[in-house]
Design a protein around this motif. Structure first.
Motif, PDB file in Angstrom:
ATOM      1  N   UNK A 107      87.703  13.917  66.576  1.00  0.00           N
ATOM      2  CA  UNK A 107      87.115  14.934  67.454  1.00  0.00           C
ATOM      3  C   UNK A 107      85.687  15.189  67.054  1.00  0.00           C
ATOM      4  N   UNK A 108      85.236  16.412  67.238  1.00  0.00           N
ATOM      5  CA  UNK A 108      83.834  16.715  66.955  1.00  0.00           C
ATOM      6  C   UNK A 108      83.722  18.195  66.567  1.00  0.00           C
ATOM      7  N   UNK A 109      83.025  18.447  65.473  1.00  0.00           N
ATOM      8  CA  UNK A 109      82.790  19.840  65.066  1.00  0.00           C
ATOM      9  C   UNK A 109      81.415  20.211  65.611  1.00  0.00           C
ATOM     10  N   UNK A 110      81.402  21.041  66.655  1.00  0.00           N
ATOM     11  CA  UNK A 110      80.137  21.277  67.356  1.00  0.00           C
ATOM     12  C   UNK A 110      79.162  22.131  66.550  1.00  0.00           C
ATOM     13  N   UNK A 111      79.675  23.106  65.787  1.00  0.00           N
ATOM     14  CA  UNK A 111      78.752  23.986  65.032  1.00  0.00           C
ATOM     15  C   UNK A 111      78.583  23.514  63.587  1.00  0.00           C
ATOM     16  N   UNK A 112      78.654  22.193  63.386  1.00  0.00           N
ATOM     17  CA  UNK A 112      78.615  21.695  62.005  1.00  0.00           C
ATOM     18  C   UNK A 112      77.275  21.965  61.326  1.00  0.00           C
ATOM     19  N   UNK A 113      76.185  22.010  62.115  1.00  0.00           N
ATOM     20  CA  UNK A 113      74.869  22.179  61.482  1.00  0.00           C
ATOM     21  C   UNK A 113      74.734  23.557  60.829  1.00  0.00           C
ATOM     22  N   UNK A 114      75.156  24.596  61.569  1.00  0.00           N
ATOM     23  CA  UNK A 114      75.026  25.940  60.986  1.00  0.00           C
ATOM     24  C   UNK A 114      75.980  26.087  59.801  1.00  0.00           C
ATOM     25  N   UNK A 115      77.166  25.499  59.897  1.00  0.00           N
ATOM     26  CA  UNK A 115      78.110  25.586  58.769  1.00  0.00           C
ATOM     27  C   UNK A 115      77.556  24.824  57.556  1.00  0.00           C
ATOM     28  N   UNK A 116      76.932  23.689  57.848  1.00  0.00           N
ATOM     29  CA  UNK A 116      76.378  22.871  56.751  1.00  0.00           C
ATOM     30  C   UNK A 116      75.265  23.642  56.032  1.00  0.00           C
ATOM     31  N   UNK A 117      74.416  24.308  56.820  1.00  0.00           N
ATOM     32  CA  UNK A 117      73.333  25.092  56.221  1.00  0.00           C
ATOM     33  C   UNK A 117      73.927  26.182  55.329  1.00  0.00           C
ATOM     34  N   UNK A 118      74.941  26.849  55.856  1.00  0.00           N
ATOM     35  CA  UNK A 118      75.577  27.929  55.088  1.00  0.00           C
ATOM     36  C   UNK A 118      76.183  27.393  53.783  1.00  0.00           C
ATOM     37  N   UNK A 119      76.930  26.296  53.900  1.00  0.00           N
ATOM     38  CA  UNK A 119      77.609  25.750  52.713  1.00  0.00           C
ATOM     39  C   UNK A 119      76.593  25.196  51.702  1.00  0.00           C
ATOM     40  N   UNK A 120      75.512  24.606  52.217  1.00  0.00           N
ATOM     41  CA  UNK A 120      74.481  24.091  51.311  1.00  0.00           C
ATOM     42  C   UNK A 120      73.891  25.248  50.502  1.00  0.00           C
ATOM     43  N   UNK A 121      73.717  26.391  51.173  1.00  0.00           N
ATOM     44  CA  UNK A 121      73.149  27.554  50.465  1.00  0.00           C
ATOM     45  C   UNK A 121      74.107  28.048  49.371  1.00  0.00           C
TER      46      UNK A 121
END
Ligand code: F6R
Length: 615
Positions: free
Chosen positions: A102-116
């Protein structure tokens, strides 16, 4: 479009998972991987670029023990095909592994959060974000795996079917779905996951079809636990029986699934018409039309929406409904329809056509039309699929599993359902005379036999195909009911042989494509003998005058086109509105044998996947 498999039970998981991946390879095959928790509490992930056979080679000297595991065969969306982007993905601590279709559409915002928060990403995929988020939930909120998956999924938007396992928890397998297919097999002391039933059918016929927005916990020795993602309420699992047999998903002596499926068409059409076409009485009984025929009769317009081959079937549907029922029809490629703010009336009927029942654009077109009050009628092959669930009514094609990536039997069964539906509606609306109705229905009764006749000429088509392997371009021409067949023939050729081909309404040729014709250019003309025959004959003369090489599909006994064409394949006479069921067969065979002669991988063409679950 990515296949997922999972196992928790008493047997060694690896063999079951690899066999399952081979069965699901039609969904995507650019990389594959497997994750297993062994008896010493090790979570091992092995993954490689390329096909499942590459993964098997890679795993030869690895520790493949464990009675719980997950595996994945990929069709790349986020991130190119590579080892690092292959699934399963580890979490940061390597305590959790996850597979995802499938596809995780909000992956960019989650990635930014997790990277922080200090999470480091090793792949370019959207999927890795989800496994990291699950670990974050576990660590931050001190949650067990199931709760962490649940909480993580409440933060995610998109489409998914997932499988998750944990190093410290060899007795548990978690899965969930939204808008991506998922089936759970229930055996004796063992459970299976699959994107479809093919990895499961060998072991059990008892299955659960999870609904959208359900999170499922499978614990060794316990009952399955299903909860709604919306309010966590407990849902009672409903065990159903799958109808599939092992024979349905194996090649049965054919070299490729595509060839098997071409040859299966008499049988798949029989199954498609079974119980609907009353051969003795020359009647068509479709429950969808018995119950909702009024909706068609009162329709201001029929909209047909689909993609690819199913869209070509839809184009034939336009000719059928307009000719037989006198209802205006618009046929729309689903990906365009969904975004162009189309005018949809509440008294429209939208017919959605899909083999897989999972095509993202077709589903979106249905949702759009539904919101605006149209009646949604589905024509679909896969029982219980998302298309089937979204309809107000509809008809299954019952073609049996189509595994070859190029659609063949799905197309003919879709056209058959469209023909039966149009006939049933026409009879109800009295837009067809009893005589015409009986004559066409009688012809439907003979259609399987006529396809057998065409299939018996396979060697002839094979010989012709050898002559054309040199070609770099093809033009396919047809008129009326057979113009969409020309487009379908061209699509089949390009997708499996990688030769450029275009399907055109024959007369339109003069408005451009005629410039391409020279002595090198093969032109396939679909020209059975009907009312437009003389017109298409003139088109053939025009091609001949420019020295094009003509292969014509003609009605048995034709002499006029035969004199002009370089090669001819004859098909039996039938009713014009049913002729696509016959004319398409030699075109399927032609594309198959040209691709074979060019050494192409017919069942697994580059860049393609069987069901397109992302837009
Ligand atoms: C071509 C082919 C595709 C599909 C298209 C729609 O051979 O298979 O063009 O027809 O992706 O798929 P379904 O019918 O599953 O919606």
């Amino acid at each position: 479009m990515c296949g997922i498999v999972g196992y928790l039970g008493t047997q060694n998981a690896y063999d079951i998972l690899i066999k399952g991946l081979h069965r699901l390879e039609y969904r995507g095959y650019d990389s594959a991987g497997v994750a297993l928790v062994d008896n010493n509490g090790q979570l091992n992930v092995y993954k490689t670029k390329g096909k499942v056979s590459n993964l098997e080679d890679y795993c030869k000297d690895k520790n493949i023990n464990g009675t719980v595991g997950i595996a994945h065969t990929r069709w790349a969306t986020h991130g190119e095909p590579s080892d690092k982007n292959a699934h399963p993905h580890y979490s940061q601590s390597k305590n959790i592994a996850l597979i995802h279709n499938g596809i995780i559409e909000n992956y960019l915002s989650l990635k930014t959060f997790l990277s922080s928060k200090g999470y480091v990403f090793k792949s370019d995929t959207d999927t890795e974000v989800l496994v990291q988020l699950i670990e974050y939930m576990m660590n931050e909120h001190d949650l067990p795996l199931y709760e962490a998956v649940y909480q993580a999924l409440t933060q995610v938007t998109g489409a998914y079917a997932i499988g998750v396992i944990e190093k410290n928890n060899p007795n548990e397998l978690i899965t969930a779905r939204i808008a991506s297919p998922l089936i759970i097999g229930v055996g004796k002391d063992e459970f299976f996951l699959g994107s479809d039933a093919s990895p499961i059918v060998e072991y059990t016929k008892d299955v659960i079809y999870p609904e959208d927005r359900q999170v499922i916990r499978i614990v060794r020795g316990k009952e399955i636990e299903i909860r709604s993602l919306d309010n966590k309420s407990l849902i009672k699992p409903e065990v159903k029986q799958i109808q599939l047999s092992l024979e349905d998903i194996e090649k049965g002596g054919f070299e490729h699934f595509m060839l098997k499926e071409i040859f299966e068409q008499p049988k798949s059409l029989s199954l498609c018409m079974n119980g609907r076409l009353q051969r003795e009485q020359k009647e068509i009984i479709l429950s969808g039309i018995q119950n909702y025929g009024e909706r068609f009769a009162k329709a201001r317009r029929i909209l047909i929406s689909a993609c690819g081959t199913s869209w070509h079937a839809g184009l034939i549907g336009k000719y059928l409904f307009e000719t037989l029922c006198r209802i205006p029809v618009d046929v729309e490629v689903a990906s365009e329809f969904r975004y162009r703010n189309p005018v949809i009336y509440p008294d429209d009927v939208l017919i959605a056509i899909s083999q897989s029942g999972e095509t993202a654009d077709t589903l979106a077109a249905m949702e759009l039309a539904k919101k605006q009050g149209a009646f949604i009628y589905g024509i679909c092959n896969v029982v219980g699929s998302s298309v089937a669930r979204l309809t107000d009514s509809g008809t299954y094609t019952h073609a049996g599993p189509e595994i070859g990536v190029a659609s063949t039997k799905a197309f003919t069964t879709q056209v058959c359902i469209l023909a039966m539906t149009a006939l049933a509606v026409a009879k109800q609306m009295e837009t067809i005379s009893t005589e015409d109705y009986k004559r066409i229905v009688t012809e439907l009764c003979n259609i399987e036999e006529k396809i057998e006749t065409i299939l018996s000429k396979t060697e002839e088509v094979k010989e012709i195909s050898k002559i054309f392997t040199y070609a770099r371009n093809f033009l396919y021409l047809g008129r009326g009911f057979n113009y969409p067949v020309a487009m379908e023939g061209a699509l089949k050729l390009k997708e499996i042989s990688y030769i450029h081909a275009e399907g055109y309404p024959a007369a339109e040729m003069k408005h451009g494509p005629i410039a391409l014709i020279d002595e090198e250019m093969p032109i396939v003309v679909v020209a059975p003998r009907y009312q437009m025959y003389n017109k298409i004959l003139s088109n053939v003369v025009e091609v001949k005058s420019r020295k094009g090489k003509i292969l014509a599909i003609v009605t048995e006994g034709d002499t006029d086109i035969k004199r002009l064409a370089d090669y001819v394949i004859e098909i039996p006479q039938t009713e014009e509105c049913l002729s696509p069921l016959l004319t398409v067969i030699p075109l399927q065979l032609l594309s198959y044998y040209i691709a074979i002669a060019k050494g192409r991988d017919v069942d697994q063409q580059r860049n393609l996947a069987k069901s397109v679950t992302v837009e």
